[in-house]
Design a protein around this motif. Sequence first.
Motif, mmCIF file in Angstrom:
data_model
loop_
_atom_site.group_PDB
_atom_site.id
_atom_site.type_symbol
_atom_site.label_atom_id
_atom_site.label_comp_id
_atom_site.label_asym_id
_atom_site.label_seq_id
_atom_site.Cartn_x
_atom_site.Cartn_y
_atom_site.Cartn_z
ATOM 1 N N LYS A 105 0.841 -1.206 0.000
ATOM 2 C CA LYS A 105 0.000 0.000 0.000
ATOM 3 C C LYS A 105 0.873 1.252 0.000
ATOM 4 N N TYR A 106 0.334 2.310 -0.584
ATOM 5 C CA TYR A 106 0.961 3.614 -0.470
ATOM 6 C C TYR A 106 0.415 4.298 0.782
ATOM 7 N N VAL A 107 1.330 4.814 1.596
ATOM 8 C CA VAL A 107 0.962 5.422 2.870
ATOM 9 C C VAL A 107 1.478 6.848 2.899
ATOM 10 N N LEU A 108 0.606 7.795 3.257
ATOM 11 C CA LEU A 108 1.014 9.193 3.409
ATOM 12 C C LEU A 108 1.337 9.452 4.872
ATOM 13 N N ILE A 109 2.504 10.048 5.126
ATOM 14 C CA ILE A 109 2.952 10.377 6.477
ATOM 15 C C ILE A 109 3.168 11.879 6.555
ATOM 16 N N ASP A 110 2.478 12.530 7.467
ATOM 17 C CA ASP A 110 2.596 13.976 7.636
ATOM 18 C C ASP A 110 3.739 14.321 8.589
ATOM 19 N N HIS A 111 4.561 15.314 8.199
ATOM 20 C CA HIS A 111 5.651 15.802 9.051
ATOM 21 C C HIS A 111 5.524 17.311 9.283
ATOM 22 N N SER A 112 4.384 17.895 9.038
ATOM 23 C CA SER A 112 4.266 19.337 8.875
ATOM 24 C C SER A 112 3.845 20.068 10.150
ATOM 25 N N THR A 113 3.831 21.385 10.026
ATOM 26 C CA THR A 113 3.339 22.253 11.094
ATOM 27 C C THR A 113 1.826 22.393 11.039
ATOM 28 N N ASN A 114 1.267 22.552 9.839
ATOM 29 C CA ASN A 114 -0.165 22.831 9.687
ATOM 30 C C ASN A 114 -1.013 21.602 9.389
ATOM 31 N N GLY A 115 -0.384 20.472 9.150
ATOM 32 C CA GLY A 115 -1.148 19.253 8.927
ATOM 33 C C GLY A 115 -1.554 19.048 7.477
ATOM 34 N N ARG A 169 -1.726 15.157 11.507
ATOM 35 C CA ARG A 169 -0.594 15.977 11.944
ATOM 36 C C ARG A 169 0.372 15.058 12.674
ATOM 37 N N ARG A 170 1.515 14.808 12.023
ATOM 38 C CA ARG A 170 2.501 13.847 12.513
ATOM 39 C C ARG A 170 1.877 12.446 12.621
ATOM 40 N N GLU A 171 0.984 12.131 11.688
ATOM 41 C CA GLU A 171 0.324 10.827 11.648
ATOM 42 C C GLU A 171 0.379 10.296 10.218
ATOM 43 N N GLU A 172 -0.200 9.107 10.005
ATOM 44 C CA GLU A 172 -0.164 8.521 8.676
ATOM 45 C C GLU A 172 -1.485 7.859 8.334
ATOM 46 N N VAL A 173 -1.718 7.694 7.008
ATOM 47 C CA VAL A 173 -2.936 7.050 6.533
ATOM 48 C C VAL A 173 -2.639 6.420 5.175
ATOM 49 N N THR A 185 -8.117 12.854 -2.469
ATOM 50 C CA THR A 185 -7.453 14.149 -2.507
ATOM 51 C C THR A 185 -6.526 14.313 -1.314
ATOM 52 N N ILE A 186 -5.489 15.131 -1.526
ATOM 53 C CA ILE A 186 -4.555 15.531 -0.477
ATOM 54 C C ILE A 186 -4.530 17.049 -0.466
ATOM 55 N N SER A 187 -4.955 17.635 0.635
ATOM 56 C CA SER A 187 -4.981 19.092 0.756
ATOM 57 C C SER A 187 -3.955 19.518 1.802
ATOM 58 N N ILE A 188 -3.092 20.452 1.427
ATOM 59 C CA ILE A 188 -1.961 20.846 2.252
ATOM 60 C C ILE A 188 -2.348 21.985 3.194
ATOM 61 N N GLY A 189 -2.381 21.713 4.489
ATOM 62 C CA GLY A 189 -2.524 22.758 5.497
ATOM 63 C C GLY A 189 -3.916 23.291 5.721
#
Length: 299
Positions: free
Chosen positions: A242-252, A266-270, A277-281
């Motif tokens: 599977k492809y997994v997205l992992i957030d490392h950001s300030t705003n999520g 925010r500092r989590e993965e899915v 869709t992936i929406s930044i922040g």
Amino acid sequence: MPPTATPRAIMFADVSGSSSLYKLMGNEGAKARVDATLVSMTRITEEHRGVLVKTIGDEIMVYFADASQAGQAAQVMQRTLSDPKGLLPVRIGMAYGDTLLENGDIFGETVNDAAYLTHIARAGQILITQGFYDVCCMDLQFDCHEFDRISLKGEATKRVIYRLGWENETNTNYATKVMSIDGVTSSGLNQALTLVYGDHQHRLTPELTPFVLGRDPSRSDLHVQHGLASREHCQILFRRGKYVLIDHSTNGTYVTNQHQQEIYLRREEVPLQGEGTISIGQPLAGADDNVIRFFHPVT
């Protein structure tokens, strides 16, 4: 007589957030909490047959003869320091390989690698090298997942580093086990993932991950031109088919999988499932054109 190179596990554990604590609590109060945290880490080190080499400010440097004991000590540290007992969070970096022990101090490339991982780790994280992963026990390997591919200090080629999980005390969650790309590729599954951002389209395959999304074009594979984006905002890994997205950001990051409600990370993965869709922040509803769409091609 010069020291003999001996394989050891090296750990650096650095107290996180101590600088701001001194401003909030004053010297005496902050130093008391930092000292209590260092004492706790040292005790856990000794309980797992580790040797304290030295304390460097708010950081301890430790070595172990056995990588599995080092990994277990790191997990216990994070579990202990995550409880609200007046202790402080830490970030940990570990490596395994040949080292030189001389006059109570320890030297070598392995030491440098562990120190480097500590600097890029965040509070509550344990980062380890490939060499450490290869020699630790299977229970610990089940707690690992691929974190990034980086050039360690002084190297030109990129190497895989892993995040060692500690949140669950049992090792029954086999879904987090790292699976090699070669092993998954032979399964015959359709593994391509397509990302669409504006006029740009990226087709990901397992060997192209980790794939970084962020504001800094020199450090990202997909440059997101948005004020709410962090320099390295999030990354996509291929793990267990599977492809997994992992957030490392300030705003999520806000992720919408097919037929599911929007998820805030925010500092989590899915996992990225089907299309979405992936929406930044910011939520998708207010994101305008700053949305990355993803989908698996139909076969």
